[in-house]
Design a protein around this motif. Structure first.
Motif, mmCIF file in Angstrom:
data_model
loop_
_atom_site.group_PDB
_atom_site.id
_atom_site.type_symbol
_atom_site.label_atom_id
_atom_site.label_comp_id
_atom_site.label_asym_id
_atom_site.label_seq_id
_atom_site.Cartn_x
_atom_site.Cartn_y
_atom_site.Cartn_z
ATOM 1 N N LYS A 166 -25.159 7.060 25.008
ATOM 2 C CA LYS A 166 -26.300 6.922 24.082
ATOM 3 C C LYS A 166 -25.990 5.993 22.908
ATOM 4 C CE LYS A 166 -25.080 11.098 21.481
ATOM 5 N NZ LYS A 166 -25.562 12.430 21.021
ATOM 6 N N ASN A 167 -24.711 5.793 22.607
ATOM 7 C CA ASN A 167 -24.338 4.923 21.489
ATOM 8 C C ASN A 167 -24.266 3.448 21.874
ATOM 9 O OD1 ASN A 167 -23.996 7.030 19.562
ATOM 10 N ND2 ASN A 167 -22.025 7.541 20.502
ATOM 11 N N VAL A 168 -24.376 3.149 23.154
ATOM 12 C CA VAL A 168 -24.256 1.763 23.608
ATOM 13 C C VAL A 168 -25.303 0.873 22.950
ATOM 14 C CG1 VAL A 168 -24.587 0.258 25.613
ATOM 15 C CG2 VAL A 168 -23.098 2.240 25.790
ATOM 16 N N LYS A 169 -26.524 1.378 22.834
ATOM 17 C CA LYS A 169 -27.592 0.586 22.218
ATOM 18 C C LYS A 169 -27.204 0.152 20.806
ATOM 19 C CE LYS A 169 -31.182 2.778 20.642
ATOM 20 N NZ LYS A 169 -32.470 3.507 20.563
ATOM 21 N N TRP A 170 -26.660 1.065 20.025
ATOM 22 C CA TRP A 170 -26.329 0.750 18.629
ATOM 23 C C TRP A 170 -25.115 -0.164 18.546
ATOM 24 C CZ3 TRP A 170 -30.405 1.694 16.123
ATOM 25 C CH2 TRP A 170 -31.210 2.786 16.460
ATOM 26 N N ILE A 171 -24.178 0.020 19.450
ATOM 27 C CA ILE A 171 -23.017 -0.880 19.483
ATOM 28 C C ILE A 171 -23.469 -2.300 19.790
ATOM 29 C CG2 ILE A 171 -20.878 -1.450 20.718
ATOM 30 C CD1 ILE A 171 -20.522 1.587 21.177
ATOM 31 N N MET A 172 -24.394 -2.445 20.745
ATOM 32 C CA MET A 172 -24.864 -3.779 21.129
ATOM 33 C C MET A 172 -25.752 -4.400 20.050
ATOM 34 S SD MET A 172 -25.222 -3.805 25.240
ATOM 35 C CE MET A 172 -24.639 -5.513 25.219
ATOM 36 N N ILE A 173 -26.473 -3.583 19.311
ATOM 37 C CA ILE A 173 -27.250 -4.110 18.183
ATOM 38 C C ILE A 173 -26.303 -4.633 17.103
ATOM 39 C CG2 ILE A 173 -28.749 -3.440 16.254
ATOM 40 C CD1 ILE A 173 -30.252 -1.634 18.244
ATOM 41 N N LEU A 174 -25.193 -3.922 16.876
ATOM 42 C CA LEU A 174 -24.183 -4.417 15.936
ATOM 43 C C LEU A 174 -23.587 -5.727 16.438
ATOM 44 C CD1 LEU A 174 -22.382 -4.104 13.447
ATOM 45 C CD2 LEU A 174 -20.853 -2.664 14.821
ATOM 46 N N GLU A 175 -23.312 -5.811 17.731
ATOM 47 C CA GLU A 175 -22.825 -7.065 18.316
ATOM 48 C C GLU A 175 -23.839 -8.188 18.106
ATOM 49 O OE1 GLU A 175 -20.194 -5.184 22.045
ATOM 50 O OE2 GLU A 175 -22.148 -6.094 22.412
ATOM 51 N N LEU A 176 -25.123 -7.856 18.263
ATOM 52 C CA LEU A 176 -26.181 -8.851 18.067
ATOM 53 C C LEU A 176 -26.179 -9.388 16.642
ATOM 54 C CD1 LEU A 176 -28.771 -10.251 19.191
ATOM 55 C CD2 LEU A 176 -30.044 -8.280 18.322
ATOM 56 N N ILE A 177 -26.076 -8.488 15.674
ATOM 57 C CA ILE A 177 -26.060 -8.905 14.263
ATOM 58 C C ILE A 177 -24.860 -9.806 13.987
ATOM 59 C CG2 ILE A 177 -25.810 -8.074 11.891
ATOM 60 C CD1 ILE A 177 -27.345 -5.535 12.811
ATOM 61 N N LEU A 178 -23.694 -9.410 14.501
ATOM 62 C CA LEU A 178 -22.489 -10.208 14.288
ATOM 63 C C LEU A 178 -22.615 -11.580 14.942
ATOM 64 C CD1 LEU A 178 -19.734 -7.480 14.826
ATOM 65 C CD2 LEU A 178 -20.445 -8.513 12.659
ATOM 66 N N CYS A 179 -23.231 -11.624 16.138
ATOM 67 C CA CYS A 179 -23.390 -12.901 16.839
ATOM 68 C C CYS A 179 -24.344 -13.818 16.078
ATOM 69 C CB CYS A 179 -23.900 -12.649 18.254
ATOM 70 S SG CYS A 179 -23.775 -14.087 19.338
ATOM 71 N N ILE A 180 -25.431 -13.264 15.551
ATOM 72 C CA ILE A 180 -26.370 -14.066 14.750
ATOM 73 C C ILE A 180 -25.665 -14.590 13.499
ATOM 74 C CG2 ILE A 180 -28.456 -13.947 13.333
ATOM 75 C CD1 ILE A 180 -29.607 -12.000 15.408
ATOM 76 N N CYS A 181 -24.862 -13.747 12.869
ATOM 77 C CA CYS A 181 -24.090 -14.191 11.704
ATOM 78 C C CYS A 181 -23.129 -15.317 12.086
ATOM 79 C CB CYS A 181 -23.321 -13.027 11.100
ATOM 80 S SG CYS A 181 -24.359 -11.787 10.289
ATOM 81 N N GLY A 182 -22.554 -15.215 13.284
ATOM 82 C CA GLY A 182 -21.667 -16.270 13.768
ATOM 83 C C GLY A 182 -22.397 -17.583 13.947
ATOM 84 N N PHE A 183 -23.584 -17.533 14.529
ATOM 85 C CA PHE A 183 -24.411 -18.730 14.667
ATOM 86 C C PHE A 183 -24.654 -19.371 13.299
ATOM 87 C CE2 PHE A 183 -26.505 -17.735 18.960
ATOM 88 C CZ PHE A 183 -26.077 -18.904 19.546
ATOM 89 N N ILE A 184 -25.073 -18.550 12.339
ATOM 90 C CA ILE A 184 -25.424 -19.058 11.008
ATOM 91 C C ILE A 184 -24.191 -19.607 10.288
ATOM 92 C CG2 ILE A 184 -26.335 -18.388 8.742
ATOM 93 C CD1 ILE A 184 -28.129 -16.373 10.243
#
Length: 251
Positions: free
Chosen positions: A173-191
């Motif tokens: 059940k925590n996978v969704k939140w882990i992947m959302i955190l990964e998404l935020i970090l990836c967007i920050c990496g792009f920026i």
């Protein structure tokens, strides 16, 4: 955790890994490591670029090798989904018939046509990419897999069986939140790489994500593993095109 990494690579790549037992415990975090396959693809792409420049390869051969690299690494699993999905979409048949086409092992004419168009487009776009710009493409391999993984654990499924349903059912059940955190970090990496270009790449990925959800729900009643693969290919193509089109204006 180690078993989850192994399962992610054995599922979504052709990279040789040790054999592990597949069960709900070992699979529950495997989706979290799906983006790691994209990271490895990007690193190998960079090493390939350096090698090709050292060997003084010209743009045509460099573009060809970069275009086929992701397919070679992932074994064509996502391209297979892309081809099945465009074949089903192009049939203009009722939803149930489209779902049957997704499962049909035979290759339709539209799959062949769009597969050729896709690879020609990727080849042409890569012929315009330099080493300094490839970093955005490398990050897009991670980004597309994060978004695809999020869709698997959050979007409605078109079928109760199949790869997407099995992955979602096995996920913690925590996978969704882990992947959302990964998404935020990836967007920050792009920026971080470039505020303007990075923001555009991230935005294009999110727009593809919204299109993917709307298309899947409207035409198929939800997502399948094939449709998730279709999204991944479309997302990477759109980000690649954006980098090529805007590089002269921004980079």
């Amino acid at each position: 955790m180690f078993k989850s990494i192994i399962i992610a690579f054995s599922t979504y790549s052709k990279i040789p890994v040790p054999r592990v037992e597949w069960n709900k415990k070992s699979m529950k975090y495997s989706l979290c490591f799906f983006p790691l396959v994209g990271a490895v693809t990007g690193v190998i792409g960079y090493l390939l670029l350096y090698a090709m420049e050292f060997l003084k390869f010209r743009n045509i051969l460099k573009a060809a090798l970069l275009a086929v690299l992701p397919v070679v690494i992932n074994g064509g699993i996502h391209m297979d989904g892309f081809l099945d999905t465009v074949d089903a979409k192009s049939s203009y048949k009722p939803m149930e018939e489209k779902l049957k086409i997704l499962k049909d092992p035979n290759t339709g004419a539209f799959a062949v046509i769009y597969g050729i168009v896709y690879m020609i487009a990727v080849f042409g776009l890569f012929s315009e990419i330099e080493k300094s710009e490839y970093i955005f493409i490398a990050v897009s391999y991670i980004y597309s897999r994060i978004l695809s993984g999020i869709s698997v654990v959050t979007f409605k499924k078109a079928r109760k069986d199949g790869m997407a349903a099995a992955s979602a059912n096995s996920a913690d059940k925590n996978v969704k939140w882990i992947m959302i955190l990964e998404l935020i970090l990836c967007i920050c990496g792009f920026i971080y790489l470039n505020p303007v270009m990075g923001s555009i790449c991230a935005l294009i990925g999110l727009l593809c994500f919204l299109y993917y959800r709307n298309m899947a729900y409207r035409l198929f009643g939800g997502i399948t593993g094939d449709i998730a693969g279709y999204f991944l290919q479309v997302c990477e193509l759109c980000i690649l095109a954006a980098v090529v089109i805007l590089k002269g204006l921004i980079l």
